[in-house]
Enzyme design. Structure first.
Site, PDB file in Angstrom:
ATOM      1  N   LEU A  39       0.812  -1.119  -0.047  1.00  0.00           N
ATOM      2  CA  LEU A  39      -0.084  -0.042  -0.030  1.00  0.00           C
ATOM      3  C   LEU A  39       0.908   1.190  -0.090  1.00  0.00           C
ATOM      4  O   LEU A  39       0.485   2.203  -0.519  1.00  0.00           O
ATOM      5  CB  LEU A  39      -0.869  -0.096   1.093  1.00  0.00           C
ATOM      6  N   ASP A  87      14.118   0.856  10.615  1.00  0.00           N
ATOM      7  CA  ASP A  87      13.354  -0.525  10.903  1.00  0.00           C
ATOM      8  C   ASP A  87      12.541   0.032  12.307  1.00  0.00           C
ATOM      9  O   ASP A  87      13.000   0.395  13.189  1.00  0.00           O
ATOM     10  CB  ASP A  87      14.533  -1.396  11.561  1.00  0.00           C
ATOM     11  N   ASN A 114       2.342   4.181   7.382  1.00  0.00           N
ATOM     12  CA  ASN A 114       1.346   3.277   6.642  1.00  0.00           C
ATOM     13  C   ASN A 114       2.324   1.741   7.085  1.00  0.00           C
ATOM     14  O   ASN A 114       1.630   0.614   6.976  1.00  0.00           O
ATOM     15  CB  ASN A 114       1.791   3.251   5.248  1.00  0.00           C
ATOM     16  N   SER A 170      -4.412   1.719   9.971  1.00  0.00           N
ATOM     17  CA  SER A 170      -5.127   0.676  10.869  1.00  0.00           C
ATOM     18  C   SER A 170      -5.676  -0.218   9.959  1.00  0.00           C
ATOM     19  O   SER A 170      -5.305  -0.629   9.020  1.00  0.00           O
ATOM     20  CB  SER A 170      -6.222   1.365  12.023  1.00  0.00           C
TER      21      SER A 170
END
Length: 339
Positions: A39, A87, A114, A170
């Site tokens: 995404l 990370d 995201n 979410s």
């Protein structure tokens, strides 16, 4: 009435970005979790078509981000793209990445949190926090706190209240678990009834301490996604008066590379959870609506699905719970939003 009035689950990110292209032009935007077949990629590509000044892509693997950057260059070579290796399961790494962001820009207009991990087996961050909670929420909590001065600078420069945005990706999976304050790390500690998975969740889809199974991946994922919503609630409370809006979104049911760490059994469970599966372009639509829809500048609600504000369970919107999570998050990051 804005364009979102007619949008549905089939609406694409391409359509949303086109509708709000004037709100994208000239913006500096940071997106976490950007890699091919994600995404993050579809979000970045949809935005790139409409002339943002700068796109900051943040993810774990530079080579994968570079693949996305190459696609952006073909779509719009005028967009300046910066790659930030981070990370989110390492708080040291997050602070290093935030310092780089401050070197690259003096403002942020939109922060899109995201990145995510979902896993069947229990693991931990470098700080010893259960991996999904520690990455999906705690990592983004720390990153957002560190970058807040840049967001406030963006809000001040924009001159339009509420166009500076924080968007947490979410999931409707939040319905699998509230925040387990008494055992957020899934160590088998007793928890009160209000922290148990909601009624109706099948027994095989939640932890069972008595049976020697204190951890279940989807419950941990649900907790982290509830945390994403509550984080937006807390951010809205803290920052809306300063011109920064915050939202959490359910992107829909989409198959991406996110599912790579699931067991075969858990993959089968996911296959039965939706009657409509979005492609990646459809999957980024709600994120883009949350980031750029001007009708949301004064929105009190914090959660969107299919590009529209929708209600959530009480445990995912309660201000007191949001504040309690904020305090826990500060504790787990040593309360230090400093570089």
């Amino acid at each position: 009435m804005g364009p979102a009035a007619g949008w549905t689950q089939e609406t694409t990110g391409t359509e949303v970005a086109e509708a709000f292209k004037s709100n994208i032009k000239g913006k500096t935007i940071l997106i976490t979790g950007v890699s091919p077949i994600s995404l993050g990629e579809s979000t970045a590509l949809a935005i790139a078509r409409h002339g943002p000044t700068k796109l900051l892509l943040a993810s774990r693997t530079e080579l994968k981000m570079a693949e996305v950057a190459d696609k952006i260059a073909k779509i719009n070579p005028n967009v300046k793209v910066e790659l930030i290796v981070v990370d989110l399961s390492s708080q040291t790494d997050i602070r290093t990445a935030a310092r780089k962001v401050f070197h690259l820009t003096d403002r942020l207009d939109v922060l899109i949190n995201n990145a995510a991990v979902v896993t069947s087996a229990r693991s931990e961050t470098l700080e010893g926090i259960e991996l999904q909670f520690g990455t999906n929420h705690i990592g983004h909590h720390l990153l957002t706190s560190l970058l807040t001065p840049l967001l406030l600078a963006g809000a001040e420069a924009s001159g339009t209240r509420g166009t500076t945005r924080i968007v947490n990706v979410s999931s409707m999976g939040y319905r699998l678990s509230p925040i387990r304050f008494h055992d957020y790390n899934f160590e088998g500690k007793p928890i009160p009834p209000e922290e148990e998975p909601p009624k109706g969740i099948p027994a095989h889809m939640k932890p069972d301490v008595a049976a020697g199974r204190p951890y279940y991946g989807f419950t941990a994922y649900g907790q982290s996604k509830t945390a994403n919503i509550l984080h937006a609630v807390a951010l809205k409370e803290r920052l809306s008066s300063k011109g920064v809006q915050a939202f959490a979104v359910h992107p829909g049911s989409i198959w991406t590379d996110l599912s790579r760490n699931l067991s075969d059994d858990d993959r089968k469970i996911i296959e039965g959870t939706s009657t409509f599966w979005k492609n990646q372009d459809q999957g980024c639509a709600t994120t883009l609506a949350a980031a750029f829809d001007p009708d949301l500048c004064d929105a009190k609600e914090a959660y969107l699905s299919d590009c529209h504000l929708v209600d959530v369970a009480g445990y995912a919107k309660d201000q007191a719970i949001a504040e309690r999570l904020w305090q826990l998050s500060e504790k787990l990051t040593e309360g230090k939003a400093n570089l």
